[in-house]
Structures are given as structure tokens and as C-alpha cells.
Design an enzyme around this catalytic site. Structure first.
Site, PDB file in Angstrom:
ATOM      1  N   GLU B  50       3.709  -2.109  -4.541  1.00  0.00           N
ATOM      2  CA  GLU B  50       3.603  -1.783  -3.107  1.00  0.00           C
ATOM      3  C   GLU B  50       2.216  -1.265  -2.731  1.00  0.00           C
ATOM      4  OE1 GLU B  50       6.159  -0.988  -5.019  1.00  0.00           O
ATOM      5  OE2 GLU B  50       8.021  -1.590  -4.017  1.00  0.00           O
ATOM      6  N   PHE B 112      20.957   7.139  -3.689  1.00  0.00           N
ATOM      7  CA  PHE B 112      20.131   6.324  -4.570  1.00  0.00           C
ATOM      8  C   PHE B 112      18.916   5.798  -3.804  1.00  0.00           C
ATOM      9  CE2 PHE B 112      19.139   2.063  -6.407  1.00  0.00           C
ATOM     10  CZ  PHE B 112      18.559   2.543  -7.577  1.00  0.00           C
ATOM     11  N   GLN B 113      17.744   5.995  -4.371  1.00  0.00           N
ATOM     12  CA  GLN B 113      16.479   5.573  -3.785  1.00  0.00           C
ATOM     13  C   GLN B 113      16.221   6.180  -2.414  1.00  0.00           C
ATOM     14  OE1 GLN B 113      16.151   1.227  -4.255  1.00  0.00           O
ATOM     15  NE2 GLN B 113      15.177   1.663  -6.219  1.00  0.00           N
ATOM     16  N   LYS B 162      19.212   1.389   6.483  1.00  0.00           N
ATOM     17  CA  LYS B 162      19.780   0.074   6.202  1.00  0.00           C
ATOM     18  C   LYS B 162      20.829  -0.354   7.238  1.00  0.00           C
ATOM     19  CE  LYS B 162      21.570  -2.735   2.441  1.00  0.00           C
ATOM     20  NZ  LYS B 162      21.935  -2.764   1.000  1.00  0.00           N
ATOM     21  N   MET B 479     -19.196   6.287 -12.636  1.00  0.00           N
ATOM     22  CA  MET B 479     -19.594   7.310 -11.674  1.00  0.00           C
ATOM     23  C   MET B 479     -19.270   8.700 -12.197  1.00  0.00           C
ATOM     24  SD  MET B 479     -21.229   7.834  -9.038  1.00  0.00           S
ATOM     25  CE  MET B 479     -21.361   6.589  -7.754  1.00  0.00           C
TER      26      MET B 479
HETATM   27  C1  LIG Z   1      -7.305   6.395  -7.992  1.00  0.00           C
HETATM   28  C2  LIG Z   1      -8.545   7.107  -8.389  1.00  0.00           C
HETATM   29  N1  LIG Z   1      -8.575   7.879  -9.492  1.00  0.00           N
HETATM   30  C3  LIG Z   1      -9.711   8.511  -9.881  1.00  0.00           C
HETATM   31  C4  LIG Z   1     -10.857   8.386  -9.148  1.00  0.00           C
HETATM   32  C5  LIG Z   1     -12.133   9.117  -9.566  1.00  0.00           C
HETATM   33  N2  LIG Z   1     -13.207   8.164  -9.896  1.00  0.00           N
HETATM   34  C6  LIG Z   1     -14.185   7.865  -9.015  1.00  0.00           C
HETATM   35  S1  LIG Z   1     -15.239   6.730  -9.594  1.00  0.00           S
HETATM   36  C7  LIG Z   1     -14.423   6.612 -11.056  1.00  0.00           C
HETATM   37  C8  LIG Z   1     -14.902   5.699 -12.137  1.00  0.00           C
HETATM   38  C9  LIG Z   1     -14.668   4.289 -11.812  1.00  0.00           C
HETATM   39  O1  LIG Z   1     -14.941   3.524 -12.944  1.00  0.00           O
HETATM   40  P1  LIG Z   1     -15.211   1.967 -12.831  1.00  0.00           P
HETATM   41  O2  LIG Z   1     -14.177   1.344 -11.994  1.00  0.00           O
HETATM   42  O3  LIG Z   1     -15.383   1.411 -14.204  1.00  0.00           O
HETATM   43  O4  LIG Z   1     -16.554   1.903 -12.011  1.00  0.00           O
HETATM   44  P2  LIG Z   1     -18.049   2.295 -12.437  1.00  0.00           P
HETATM   45  O5  LIG Z   1     -18.319   3.653 -11.842  1.00  0.00           O
HETATM   46  O6  LIG Z   1     -18.126   2.301 -13.913  1.00  0.00           O
HETATM   47  O7  LIG Z   1     -18.876   1.258 -11.789  1.00  0.00           O
HETATM   48  C10 LIG Z   1     -13.338   7.479 -11.075  1.00  0.00           C
HETATM   49  C11 LIG Z   1     -12.430   7.667 -12.214  1.00  0.00           C
HETATM   50  C12 LIG Z   1     -10.785   7.588  -7.976  1.00  0.00           C
HETATM   51  N3  LIG Z   1     -11.837   7.424  -7.176  1.00  0.00           N
HETATM   52  N4  LIG Z   1      -9.644   6.950  -7.646  1.00  0.00           N
END
Ligand SMILES: Cc1ncc(C[n+]2csc(CCOP(=O)(O)OP(=O)(O)O)c2C)c(N)n1
Ligand SMILES: [Mg+2]
Lengths: 164, 583
Positions: B50, B112-113, B162, B479
Site C-alpha cells: 500500500e 478483525f483488521q 463495509k 547520506m
Molecule cells: C524511510 C527512511 N528511513 C531512513 C531515512 C534516513 N536516511 C536518509 S538518507 C539515507 C541513506 C540512503 O541511502 P541510499 O538510498 O543508498 O542513498 P545514498 O545516500 O547512498 O545515495 C537514510 C537511511 C529516510 N530518509 N527514510
């Protein structure tokens, strides 16, 4: 600074939780909140007492106005308004001298004794928050059984009114 | 016409002009799915999660300007949709999410749900409804679309028990052409006197800057903005959300601002004397530390949402109104007034800005054997001739995409700016591709983010949505790693992506094409190949320099003029300093 904000709100199930949720989600203070329906069954009237800097209060009123369920809003603080709160206090009252003392104090505050037993009085008092505080202070702490306060509500003086 | 609740929902969507519905079935929406099955006007896209439905609808909405529509079941269906709803909320995207609910008579009994979908979604929707009466169903749906698409747009949830959708209970149906909500009246016009004051201030400026955001795109005000910027000749900077509203290749555009914006945009923000902000909200990723924000500037702020004005930064001239209407009015007033742009001051200002630009803050060191992530985005830009729709996930790759793909048109750059939702890119790309089947749609992602919604590769196959996944694979949550490098003395805590799947094989298993490239010499051909395969979904797994960093960077507590700059730019500045030419 302390502000008193009055709102007309759609009389719908979720409205109250939207408003209280907004205060908790954005970390705004809420001192009291009262709500009940008006003469128009589709509307509720709410009074919120809150504190904050001018900037926060501005955000609060804007965020409240943004809620779809908020129909109209006014911050009374700058204007000329009346504010009242109601309180019930149950106090221990056994022995002649104690009963007389409670009665005497209640007269001074223009409070009414609305329930009496051999050992307790229940007192009703209406007024500003300060007055209610003062009444409580005047009682011996040990004598107070319970306190129920309604929270403040407000209305503009004169011809001004918060209506649709 | 007598219809059941389920038939009303479908008929209403048709009447509302909804062509696509992103969803996932379950017990509480079985009646609706039965009604869906009996018609072909509304196409249903069966996602694999979803969250994917909400992001796909979101991508569709951002690319087309029309509302995105989802249908999910109660309980876990609704909660899975929350991330996507919150994503749309933060970026003001019009979504209508229909959630099934347990039958009215068991609501509140932990059936349920059962989950309180209205309660759970409340903090991240513009508004939501629980339908309690079949007779109000059509009107409620109309209200949902009305609220979602007007004023500052946003997601709206309609929770439908529902029993309301039961097939045997039929009532007369008429499409509600119009609804009114007495407490909801967005103001588009803007106060004429405020607009006049704004124009006067703007024309008195010596060092002006125009700062715009996603509001321009949402308001479809790009044309007006272009005219406005060109008429004044002032520099313009755009937020991450605003890219493309004004052409990225235009010489008046001085780049994105904020945490990873250009040196020149951030310096110009710091030094400007008049700032006009249109359809942006002074978010913390834009302002840096607010106490040092634009210390010399008088600020004009135009926004359709009064609550955005003077929230974080005080506006000297606030204007509540739609970007389009206010821009049209400002253009008129500029034509009418006797005041003129101070040409001499403006020339000097541009000269200063150009000297900052000359330091080329995005420049990076090319490497022989290693692909630099920036180079991959530059290659994407070249191969697609700057004409693709680009979605992204969240991380370094997102910033590189924003920095190196120069968007010339609005609605081309689609990313989760406000919530920063990893997993957004692929489903969003599906939504875009569905809307524009003849356009190139690329999802710039990272090996971390792509795995958050990778299951949607299956949806791409089922509905023939050939998107291109440009995976900047640095084997790191890049990042986060960058922050640990800068602020935690390189203590890399749980950011290394070990045991990665073989993305080529994985893509093939899903029935698509996978291409892996790890050498700069092969990058161009691989990119070309990916886009040549017009009708295939291609996963381009690009192995990039592991420890590349995004520059410039404004770190916590810093001002616009206190950016961390790249090692390359540091050298440039050192040599300028030696020559006494550093501005
Ligand atoms: C759902 C979610 N969980 C955690 C984060 C924190 N976060 C921001 S950037 C990042 C790293 C992303 O890694 P990747 O997709 O490999 O991209 P890169 O920075 O290596 O280009 C994380 C964990 C987020 N933005 N969203
Ligand atoms: Mg990575």
C-alpha cells in the site's frame, strides 16, 4: 502571555481531537479547553486558554483557522470580554466550628453550598480563575476532599459577538 | 439511477474524471472491488504494497497536477498507506485515499483488521472523513476532492465502513457538481495594497533575490514566474521542491539554495537586501540557523497558506494568496508604476554573483577507474537530453540528481522533499509513467532506498510501465555515512550495505532488464542502452565511488555564508585569495 481564544466549530465527532491533537503535535500550551454545543445544533462553541509569545499565538490562531472543522475564531485577549469559570469543591465539614468557618468563607466568596452531609459540604463557585484559586487557598488543604473545575469560558462585552 | 455504495464510489470516480486508481484489496473493500471488476472506465493498478499505491498516486499527481487516488483495505492496508499519505502531506500533494473500514456496527470492538484510520491519519492529512451514512457518500467524496485540490493542496482520507458499500442496499445517485464547506474558503487573490507595497520594495532593491518553491508548481504559475523574473532581471534561486518552475539552464537561475544548494545561491541569500519568497516556506533545510538568516534583507512572503507566513522567519510584507494570481497582479503593478529597477546596482550585484559562480561549487574530481555519482547524473541528463521525468529517493543520489539534472520544465522533478521518504522513487516513477507513457521516466535511487519498495518492479511488469532505474550504488547509506564522516569522526555506524542482492539477477527475476556498470568508460553506452530499450523496465546498477560527498553543505547551526565547500572549491578559493581576488 495568556490568551483566551474562542471558536465556533463544526459539531462533529472528530473536531475536538483535531484541535487537541494540533496543540499536542505542535507543542503549544493548553491551560484549559471547554466545549459544548450552541443554540445551533451544528455548531459547538469552544474556549481555549493558552499561553505563548506573540509569534506562537499567531501560529496557534492560524493553525486553528486552517482546520476545516473550525468555522470561526477570535482571540479575545485584546478586546473587552468577560471570563468565568465554575468550580465544585467538596470539603470536610464535621464539627460546628469547621462548618461555620466554611459557611463564612463561602459567603465572602459568594459561593453556594449545594450539597450537605454530616461530614461534608459541596460548594459551587463561579468567577475568574484567580477568584477560584483564592477560594481554594482560603481552605485548609487538609479539608479539601476534591475539586472540579470547568475551565474558563469567555464572551465579548457589548454588542460584539462571535456568530456566523 | 439507483446504486449501491460500491457502485456510487466507482460512478463518482468516473464522474470526477478519475482514470486511474492505485490500490490493494482486502476484506473491508471486497464489495468495492466487486464493483470495480464490472467496469472498465476506471483502471485499477494493483501495487505490491500500500505504500507503493500512495507514492504512485503521488507521483501521478505531481506530474499531472490532477489528484492521485488510492483504494486500500482497513487495518494494515490503512496503516501501510500512512507513510505515503504523510509524504504527500509534507509536499502539499493532492491525494484522495479511500480506506475500507470494518462494518459500522463493530467499530470500536477491536474487530478483525480494525484500526481507527481517521485517528491514525489525522496528523498527516489536510482533512479526513468517516462516512456514516450512505446518503452522504457521494457528497463526502466530492468534499474530499474539493479539499484535496484547492487552496494549499494535500491528502484527504475517506474511511468507508463495509456496510456502507453493501451491494444490496441501493439509493438514488446524482453526481454532486459542487459542494460547499462553510468553514473552508481559500483566498487566492492577495491584498492589493500589500502587493503594491511589495512591488515598491522590490523596485527599491540594490541586491534583490527571488526565492521560489513548490508552490509555484502546484499553482501552475511557471509562466507567470518566468515573465516576472525576466521583467525584473533579478537572480532567482529555487528550493528542492521548486526546481523546473524557472528553467534550470537559464542564466538568471543561480541554482538551488539551502543545505546542498549552490555557493552562489546561498551567498546571495546571505547578502541580499530584498528577498521575495513565492510559494516556499522557509524550511530548516533552506534557512540554516534562523538567527543568522538573511541578515540584511527585507522580506516579502507570498503564500496561499497564512500559517506558512512568519512561521519560522518573520515577513516584512506578508501576502496571503495564490502564486499565480499574485504574480499576475504584481506584473500589472510593475507595468503601471513609475519606479524602475536600479540598473547600476543590479549590474554590480550580478557581478558579485558571477564571481561566486566562477568558483563552481558543484565541481568534482573526475576519476579514471571509478564512476563518480555526479557523472552518472550528468550522463543521464545528456542521454535523455534534459527532457525526462526524474523521480528520486532520499540520500546523496537525490541531491546529485537535483544538482546535476537541469530541469527546464515544472513537474519534471519528483521527489520527497518534506518528509524525505526512502522508497518513494520507484512507485512514484510508475505513477508518472502511467500518466505519460511516451516520455522517458527515470528513477534516480540508491541501493538503500530502492530496497524499500523494490517489490513494485512486479507492478511495472504487470501494467507495462517501463521505467528506468538509475541506481547510484555506493554500498553505503551514503547520506548518513557523510554525516558520520563529518560529525562523528568517521565512526560509520550501521551504514554499510553488506550482502546486497545481485540487482541484475533480481531485476531479471522480476522479468526486466538489468545492466551493471562499474567503469567510467562504459557508463555512456550503458545509459544509452537503458533508454534505447523503450518498452522495457531497465535497472541500471551503477557502481560509484563509495566515499563521494555532497557539497556544498550547510551544517547544523550554520548560516548561508558558512558552507562547507568541496576540496576542489577550497583550492580555487585559496588561489583566488593568493591573487587577492576572493570576494
Ligand atoms: C524511510 C527512511 N528511513 C531512513 C531515512 C534516513 N536516511 C536518509 S538518507 C539515507 C541513506 C540512503 O541511502 P541510499 O538510498 O543508498 O542513498 P545514498 O545516500 O547512498 O545515495 C537514510 C537511511 C529516510 N530518509 N527514510
Ligand atoms: Mg547508497
Amino acid at each position: 502571555m495568556r490568551h483566551i481564544i474562542s471558536l465556533l466549530v463544526e459539531n462533529e465527532a472528530g473536531a475536538l481531537s483535531r484541535i487537541s491533537g494540533l496543540f499536542s503535535a505542535r507543542g503549544y500550551n493548553i491551560e484549559s479547553l471547554t466545549v459544548a454545543t450552541t443554540e445551533d445544533q451544528t455548531l459547538s462553541r469552544m474556549t481555549i486558554i493558552t499561553t505563548g509569545s506573540d509569534r506562537i499565538i499567531e501560529q496557534i490562531t492560524k493553525q486553528l483557522n486552517k482546520l476545516i472543522d473550525v468555522v470561526k475564531l477570535q482571540d479575545f485577549t485584546e478586546g473587552n470580554f468577560i471570563e468565568r469559570e465554575m468550580m465544585f469543591v467538596k470539603v470536610k465539614a464535621d464539627g460546628e466550628s469547621q462548618r461555620a468557618e466554611v459557611k463564612r468563607l463561602s459567603d465572602i466568596f459568594r459561593a453556594r453550598i449545594i450539597d450537605v452531609t454530616d461530614t461534608t459540604f459541596c460548594i459551587e463557585l463561579t468567577g475568574s480563575g484567580d477568584k477560584l484559586d483564592a477560594y481554594i487557598r482560603s481552605m485548609h488543604e487538609n479539608n479539601i476532599v476534591e475539586v472540579v473545575r470547568s475551565g474558563s469560558m469567555g464572551i465579548m462585552r457589548g454588542e460584539k459577538a462571535l456568530t456566523l | 439511477m439507483e446504486l449501491s455504495g460500491s457502485e456510487i464510489i466507482i460512478q463518482f470516480l468516473k464522474d470526477e474524471g478519475v482514470k486511474h486508481l492505485f490500490g490493494y484489496p482486502g476484506g473491508a473493500v471486497l464489495h468495492i472491488y466487486d464493483a470495480l471488476q464490472k467496469q472498465d472506465d476506471v483502471e485499477h493498478i494493483l501495487v505490491r504494497h500500500e505504500q507503493g499505491a500512495t507514492h504512485a498516486a503521488d507521483g501521478y499527481a505531481r506530474a499531472t497536477g490532477k489528484p492521485g487516488v488510492c483504494l486500500v483495505t482497513s487495518g494494515p492496508g490503512a496503516t501501510n498507506a500512512i507513510t505515503g499519505i504523510a509524504t504527500a502531506y509534507m509536499d502539499s500533494v493532492p491525494l484522495v485515499v479511500i480506506t475500507g473500514q470494518v462494518p459500522s456496527h463493530v467499530i470500536g470492538q477491536d474487530a478483525f483488521q480494525e484500526v481507527d484510520a481517521v485517528g491514525v491519519s489525522r496528523p498527516c492529512v489536510k482533512h479526513n472523513f468517516l462516512v456514516k451514512d450512505l446518503n452522504k457518500l457521494a457528497e463526502t467524496l466530492k468534499k474530499a476532492f474539493f479539499v484535496a485540490t484547492t487552496g494549499r493542496p494535500g491528502p484527504v482520507v475517506v474511511d468507508i465502513p463495509k456496510d456502507i458499500t453493501a451491494p444490496h442496499i441501493k439509493i438514488p445517485y446524482q453526481y454532486p457538481e459542487k459542494v460547499e464547506i462553510r468553514s473552508y474558503n481559500p483566498n487566492f487573490k492577495g491584498h492589493p495594497r500589500q502587493i503594491k507595497r511589495a512591488v515598491e520594495l522590490l523596485l527599491s532593491a540594490k541586491r534583490p533575490i527571488i526565492y521560489t518553491g513548490g508552490g509555484i508548481i502546484m499553482a501552475d504559475a511557471s509562466q507567470e514566474l518566468r515573465e516576472f523574473v525576466r521583467k525584473l532581471g533579478y537572480p532567482i534561486t529555487q528550493t528542492l521542491m521548486g526546481l523546473g518552475a524557472f528553467p534550470g539552464t537559464d542564466s538568471q537561475f543561480i541554482g538551488m539554495l539551502g543545505m546542498h544548494g549552490t555557493y552562489e545561491a546561498n551567498m546571495a541569500m546571505h547578502e541580499c537586501d530584498v528577498l521575495i519568497c513565492i510559494g516556499a516556506r522557509f524550511d530548516d533545510r533552506i534557512t540554516g540557523v534562523t538567527s543568522k538568516f538573511c541578515p540584511y534583507a527585507q522580506i516579502i512572503h507570498i503564500d496561499i497558506d497564512p500559517a506558512s507566513i512568519s512561521k519560522t522567519i518573520n515577513a516584512d510584507i506578508p501576502i496571503v494568496g495564490g502564486a499565480k494570481q499574485v504574480l499576475i497582479e504584481m506584473l500589472k503593478q510593475i507595468d503601471m508604476t513609475e519606479l524602475e529597477v536600479d540598473k547600476t546596482a543590479l549590474d554590480a550585484w550580478w557581478k558579485t554573483i558571477k564571481s561566486w559562480q566562477a568558483q563552481d561549487s558543484f565541481a568534482y574530481e573526475q576519476t579514471k577507474d571509478l564512476i563518480q555519482p555526479q557523472a552518472a547524473v550528468e550522463e543521464l541528463y545528456k542521454v535523455t537530453k534534459g527532457d525526462a521525468y526524474v523521480t528520486s529517493d532520499v540520500g546523496q543520489h537525490q541531491m546529485y540528481a537535483a544538482q546535476f539534472y537541469h530541469f527546464d520544465e515544472p513537474r519534471r522533478w519528483i521527489n520527497s522533499g518534506g518528509l524525505g521518504t526512502m522508497g518513494f522513487g520507484l512507485p512514484a516513477a510508475m505513477g508518472v509513467k502511467l500518466a505519460f507513457p511516451d516520455k522517458d521516466v527515470a528513477c534516480v535511487t540508491g541501493e538503500g532506498s530502492i530496497q524499500m519498495c523494490i517489490q513494485e518492479l512486479s507492478t511495472c511488469l504487470q501494467y507495462d510501465l517501463p521505467v528506468k532505474i538509475i541506481n547510484l550504488n555506493n554500498r553505503y547509506l551514503g547520506m548518513v555515512r557523510q554525516w558520520q564522516e563529518f560529525f562523528y569522526e568517521k565512526r560509520y555506524s550501521h551504514v554499510y550495505m553488506d550482502s546486497l542482492p545481485d540487482f541484475v539477477k533480481l531485476t531479471e527475476a522480476y522479468g526486466h532488464v538489468g545492466i551493471r556498470v562499474d567503469h567510467p568508460d562504459d557508463l555512456h553506452d550503458a545509459m544509452k542502452e537503458a533508454f534505447k530499450l523503450k518498452d522495457r523496465t531497465v535497472f541500471l546498477d551503477i557502481i560509484t565511488d563509495q566515499e563521494a560527498n555532497v557539497y556544498p553543505m550547510i551544517s547544523a547551526g550554520k548560516a548561508h555564508n558558512e558552507m562547507d565547500i568541496s576540496p576542489l572549491q577550497q583550492k580555487v578559493q585559496a588561489s583566488l585569495k593568493a591573487k587577492g581576488e576572493l570576494v
